[in-house]
Scaffold this active site. Structure first.
Site, short mmCIF file in Angstrom:
data_model
loop_
_atom_site.label_atom_id
_atom_site.label_comp_id
_atom_site.label_asym_id
_atom_site.label_seq_id
_atom_site.Cartn_x
_atom_site.Cartn_y
_atom_site.Cartn_z
N HIS A 180 0.79 -1.17 0.15
CA HIS A 180 0.11 0.03 0.16
C HIS A 180 0.96 1.24 0.19
O HIS A 180 2.02 1.20 0.04
CB HIS A 180 -1.00 -0.02 1.26
CG HIS A 180 -0.34 -0.04 2.49
ND1 HIS A 180 0.29 -0.87 2.87
CD2 HIS A 180 -0.48 0.85 3.46
CE1 HIS A 180 0.91 -0.63 4.20
NE2 HIS A 180 0.35 0.69 4.59
N HIS A 215 1.24 3.78 2.02
CA HIS A 215 1.67 4.69 3.38
C HIS A 215 3.23 4.77 3.25
O HIS A 215 3.91 3.89 2.67
CB HIS A 215 1.26 4.03 4.56
CG HIS A 215 0.03 4.31 4.95
ND1 HIS A 215 -0.93 3.36 5.85
CD2 HIS A 215 -0.82 5.38 4.82
CE1 HIS A 215 -2.12 4.15 6.07
NE2 HIS A 215 -2.10 5.27 5.25
N ASP A 249 5.79 4.68 5.31
CA ASP A 249 6.58 3.74 6.00
C ASP A 249 6.81 2.22 5.05
O ASP A 249 7.52 1.57 5.36
CB ASP A 249 6.36 3.35 7.32
CG ASP A 249 4.65 2.77 7.41
OD1 ASP A 249 3.81 3.14 6.51
OD2 ASP A 249 4.62 1.74 8.08
N HIS A 250 6.11 2.39 3.87
CA HIS A 250 6.03 1.22 2.81
C HIS A 250 6.49 1.69 1.46
O HIS A 250 6.94 0.64 0.92
CB HIS A 250 4.80 0.58 2.87
CG HIS A 250 4.46 0.04 4.08
ND1 HIS A 250 4.16 -1.35 4.23
CD2 HIS A 250 3.85 0.32 5.06
CE1 HIS A 250 3.72 -1.67 5.47
NE2 HIS A 250 3.47 -0.51 5.96
N HIS A 277 -7.37 -1.93 5.68
CA HIS A 277 -6.71 -1.00 6.34
C HIS A 277 -7.17 0.40 6.15
O HIS A 277 -8.36 0.33 5.57
CB HIS A 277 -5.15 -1.18 5.76
CG HIS A 277 -4.21 -0.21 6.50
ND1 HIS A 277 -4.16 -0.12 7.82
CD2 HIS A 277 -3.15 0.48 6.00
CE1 HIS A 277 -3.31 0.64 8.06
NE2 HIS A 277 -2.54 1.06 7.06
N ASP A 326 -0.46 -4.07 5.89
CA ASP A 326 -1.07 -3.76 7.12
C ASP A 326 -2.67 -3.93 7.06
O ASP A 326 -3.45 -3.89 6.00
CB ASP A 326 -1.19 -2.19 7.41
CG ASP A 326 0.44 -1.75 7.56
OD1 ASP A 326 1.25 -2.60 7.59
OD2 ASP A 326 0.68 -0.50 7.57
N HIS A 377 6.25 -5.68 11.52
CA HIS A 377 5.49 -4.38 11.68
C HIS A 377 5.03 -4.05 13.28
O HIS A 377 3.94 -4.09 13.51
CB HIS A 377 4.42 -4.51 10.86
CG HIS A 377 3.90 -3.00 10.36
ND1 HIS A 377 2.88 -2.35 11.01
CD2 HIS A 377 4.20 -2.33 9.25
CE1 HIS A 377 2.61 -1.13 10.71
NE2 HIS A 377 3.35 -1.02 9.65
#
Length: 312
Positions: free
Chosen positions: A63, A65, A67-68, A140, A211, A269
């Site tokens: 996805h 976000h 942090d990914h 998510h 997530d 995670h």
């Protein structure tokens, strides 16, 4: 097949954990190196391993976000500087193509290799002679996918004595039979691979989830998998926060593993609220639901061998 975790933290980097990224090493299967997510500073983490960026041939993004994905621009540029020439394919949700191409254009980043970006939907997104990768959408706060990697059945073991008794000489014809090919002998007789090999062997299955809250799609993706890689951002006591932010507890991850009947669970995670001394507690909470639980740390290295998950 081996797994190497480059970043196992949640949301932002900490002293103990970098943001999300993992390598599935399929070099032994001639499949290359596949990266799953590429959080900030992933290329810095790679510097502490033996894996060269040019060797990574596929990246799967769960996805959008930060942090990914915030490590992608730097990684893509460095792959050029470090001699990358072979094609790189990136699979990810709708929007990943616009984000990457805009970033490369505005920063005038020149790539020395072909880059292919595939925006995915649910279903089979990749298949070749060895592997099938399929995906489903998880639950998510934004669109997020999980991936299921299935290795196709492997040829049965070559019964060498039986092949030799059939008149097959030692040498390349034996290898062809082992690889599933029928061969013609010098006298014109055909020796069929099925007659001199054992039953096909099952390949491995790995489910890599992005997530997600606990959901049926996660269970379906992981059904009968050998390894499930599942986020565990929270512990059981902070389950309300997990639901609010679209995440899972270690209990949710273990529940999914149990219901999917997987062989092993690797939780990652992990929220920065959990210090190293807390990891044992997380593991015990998971084991109360599903016995074979591992908590990944940055640079955790696992091997799937003889149908067992081995921590190296």
């Amino acid at each position: 097949m081996e797994l190497l975790f480059l970043g196992t933290g949640a949301g932002m980097p900490s002293k103990q954990r970098n943001t999300s990224s993992m390598i599935v090493n399929l070099s032994a299967e001639q499949g290359g190196y596949w990266m799953f997510d590429c959080g900030e500073a992933t290329q810095h983490q790679l510097l502490r391993t033996s894996i060269k960026p040019r060797k990574i041939n596929k990246i799967f993004i769960t996805h959008l976000h930060g942090d990914h994905i915030f490590g992608l621009p730097g990684f893509l540029g460095s792959r050029s500087f470090l001699g990358g020439e072979d094609e790189l394919i990136i699979y990810g949700p709708v929007g990943i193509k616009e984000w990457i191409t805009t970033t490369l254009r505005l920063t005038k980043t020149h790539l020395t290799y072909p880059l292919k970006i595939v925006e995915i939907e649910e279903g089979v997104i990749f298949e070749d002679d060895q592997f099938i990768v399929s995906t489903q959408e998880l639950q998510h706060v934004i669109q997020c996918f999980g991936f299921r990697i299935e290795q196709k059945p492997l040829p049965g073991k070559l019964l060498v004595d039986r092949a030799l008794e059939s008149g097959v000489p030692k040498g390349p014809l034996l290898k062809k039979l082992k690889d599933g090919e029928d061969v013609e002998l010098a006298d014109g007789r055909i020796v069929y691979s099925r007659d001199v090999t054992g039953e096909p062997q099952n390949g491995f299955t790995v489910a890599v989830l992005g997530d997600t809250k606990y959901c049926s799609a996660a269970v379906e993706l992981a059904e009968e998998a050998d390894i499930l890689i599942h986020e565990a951002t929270f512990d059981i006591e902070t389950g309300d926060l997990a639901k609010e932010y679209g995440h899972s507890t270690i209990g949710d991850a273990a529940r999914t593993a149990n219901e999917a009947n997987v062989k092993a669970l690797i939780a990652n995670h992990i929220s920065a609220r959990f210090m190293p001394a807390d990891i044992g507690i997380l593991q015990e909470q998971g084991k109360a639901v599903f016995p074979n639980v591992h908590i990944a740390e940055d640079f955790s290295h696992f091997e799937w061998k003889n149908e067992q998950l081995i921590k190296k």
